[in-house]
Design an enzyme around this catalytic site. Structure first.
Site, PDB file in Angstrom:
ATOM      1  NE  ARG A 177      -2.680   1.064   3.591  1.00 19.35           N
ATOM      2  CZ  ARG A 177      -3.596   1.129   4.566  1.00 19.35           C
ATOM      3  NH1 ARG A 177      -4.875   1.285   4.274  1.00 19.35           N
ATOM      4  NH2 ARG A 177      -3.220   1.027   5.825  1.00 19.35           N
ATOM      5  CG  ASP A 460      -3.916   2.710  10.800  1.00 16.79           C
ATOM      6  OD1 ASP A 460      -4.825   3.487  11.157  1.00 16.79           O
ATOM      7  OD2 ASP A 460      -4.071   1.876   9.890  1.00 16.79           O
TER       8      ASP A 460
END
Length: 542
Positions: A177, A460
């Site tokens: 990603r 995150d």
């Protein structure tokens, strides 16, 4: 970073390319001439369009502020109504995705993820990472070494980590990603301009890892984050075409799974699949980033779009059910995988906490499997068996359930917009929790780590974004706390921030919260809403 006894490497720079960061021995392997040439090509071909798409995002926010609601696009109705098109067939290593491990690309995590037993590893150069320069270079290096089977790591305590096998067919398929379109890379300039962080991540990975992945019988695969319009997917598709041509790789080799984690993108799922159809591997349903985007997009529209405490907003809320069921139907209609959301729990030594958490995770994965998802995410290797067990029971010997079309699902724009039907309250405890988690996360993020264990959850950047956004939303909508009757104001947020800081400091741990406090307050109580807190924070990062 180099020191007085180490000679930094010399890069073979293409014309017009400048690398401004301090370099370490070995960095030239990743910052190779072909990689920098690809970055330059992508920048020169796509940068103007990237800036146009970022400007178009602001036009959507202004239209919503003026009273226009998000809706399915009239100009792309033909794409949605055409039942004939399908995405590309499932690529090698991406046929069975019933459990996907997520995490940053540091060396230890790379080894743990590859040994986790998951079918796929989302190797995260975005929200579970930080854009610190060393991470930008080390990520593709670690992934290359993992594919080659040479990766090893010894911790400061002397513990050794290595792959359980070098047979790539027995290891998770890596899906990297990159950063989103909104983030620059300030250390690589092309013709005097900053480059796109996402395209830098993409190019470095392609040059370092595409051929080794192909040699291992898989391919270069990507998760694409935070898109807000199908033309942003077209931009990625054009990047894929350019890169495959530049590297001599057949068109269609690259595959991408798109995260539908922004509110505008939820109304353009079919169009996003269509734009990437020759490279598409499916869609993923997120949670925190999606809620963050709801607030960001509708922040000026009053109480009908004010969310309750973030932990009260579950995937069973009406708007979230509409979003996830539409995603499954859309994917399977077009032959694509539908991948579920994150189980962020981290197993602890407290067995009672573990039991409650495992029961909750199991119920969440059971809902996804029953709804037709083909797989789901976990954030810790300890959660892989639970997710695997649930999907094994539903899938059996089938690698996925793409053939389950969910034609019973019918979702309207009003269903996706039904924020006011979300149950829950706004409480002082919820406000404190937002402040607490944001401060703890940002204190670590500023040191270069993007995945942080807080209160038995792996957090995150999305967590910090929803936390600070809720605080901003509550202040600017004069929200009254349901438990205390107090109105959420800037003064209240400052007072609670000071109290939370005292509690964190008293608990030890040695974290420096000064920078975290300044960053949090700068975006949480400001008059103007910052689209991404990571943008100003990046300027403070080496």
């Amino acid at each position: 970073m180099s020191d007085a006894t180490t000679t930094p490497p010399t890069l073979d720079l293409p014309e017009g390319v400048e690398v401004t960061a301090d370099l370490r021995p070995g960095d030239e392997e990743i910052l190779s001439r072909p990689a920098l040439e690809l970055i330059a090509t992508l920048h020169r071909q796509l940068e103007q369009r990237r800036q146009e798409r970022l400007a178009a995002r602001q036009e959507v926010v202004r239209a919503v502020a003026d009273g226009q609601d998000l809706d399915f696009l009239a100009e792309t109705a033909a794409v949605r109504e055409d039942d004939s098109w399908r995405v590309a067939p499932h690529a090698p290593g991406l046929v069975d995705r019933r459990v996907e491990m997520t995490g940053p690309t540091d060396r230890k995590m790379t080894i743990n993820a590859m040994n986790s037993g998951a079918r796929v590893w989302l190797a995260d150069q975005e929200d579970a990472n930080t854009p610190m320069w060393t991470n930008v270079v080390d990520g593709p290096r670690n992934l290359r070494d993992a594919v080659l089977g040479t990766i090893e790591f010894t911790s400061p305590e002397g513990k050794e980590y290595r792959l359980s096998t070098t047979d790539q067919s027995q290891l998770p398929t890596i899906v990297m990603r990159p950063r989103g379109w909104h983030l620059d890379e300030k250390h690589i300039l092309v013709d005097g301009q900053r480059t796109s962080g996402g395209l830098v991540d993409f190019a470095l990975y392609m040059v370092a890892c595409a051929q080794p992945q192909l040699d291992a019988g898989k391919g270069p695969y990507f998760y694409l984050p935070k898109m807000e319009h199908h033309l942003e997917a077209r931009l990625w598709n054009d990047a894929f075409v350019l890169a495959q041509d530049a590297l001599g790789i057949p068109q269609g080799t690259i595959r991408a799974t798109c995260l539908i984690e922004t509110y505008p993108a939820a109304f353009q799922m079919e169009e996003i699949l269509y734009e990437l159809r020759d490279h598409s591997a499916g869609l993923n349903a997120g949670r925190w980033d999606y809620l963050f985007s709801i607030i960001k997009t509708y922040r000026t529209r009053g109480r009908n779009f004010v969310l309750p405490d973030r932990n009260a907003v579950t995937m069973t809320a009406p708007m979230m059910r509409a979003y996830t069921e539409l995603l499954v139907r859309t994917c399977h209609k077009r032959g694509a995988h539908a991948i579920g959301g994150m189980a962020a729990f981290i197993p602890s030594k407290d067995e009672e906490v573990n039991k409650a958490a495992y029961d909750k995770v199991r119920a969440d994965k059971q809902r996804e499997a029953d709804d037709g998802f083909d797989g789901s995410w976990v954030a810790h290797p300890g959660m892989v068996p639970t997710c695997l067990e649930v999907f094994d029971a539903v899938l059996g010997e089938r690698p996925n359930q793409v053939d389950r079309l969910r034609e019973d699902v019918s979702v309207s724009a009003a269903d996706l917009l039904s924020v006011s039907a979300t149950p829950g309250e706004v409480t002082e405890a919820g406000l404190r929790a937002n402040i607490d988690v944001a401060l703890q996360y940002l204190a670590v993020w500023l040191t270069g780590r993007g995945a942080v264990g807080i209160h038995n959850l792996m957090e995150d950047a999305a967590t910090a974004e929803i936390s600070r956004s809720q605080v901003w939303q509550w202040i600017h909508n004069d929200v009254v706390l349901d438990d205390t009757g107090e109105t959420v104001t800037t003064d209240l947020v400052h007072r609670l921030t000071d109290e939370v800081l005292q509690e964190l400091s008293a608990s030890g741990g040695g974290a420096d919260y000064a920078g975290a406090r300044d960053l949090f307050l700068a975006v949480a109580v400001a008059d103007d809403y910052a689209d991404f807190l990571t943008v100003p924070a990046y300027e403070e990062m080496p």
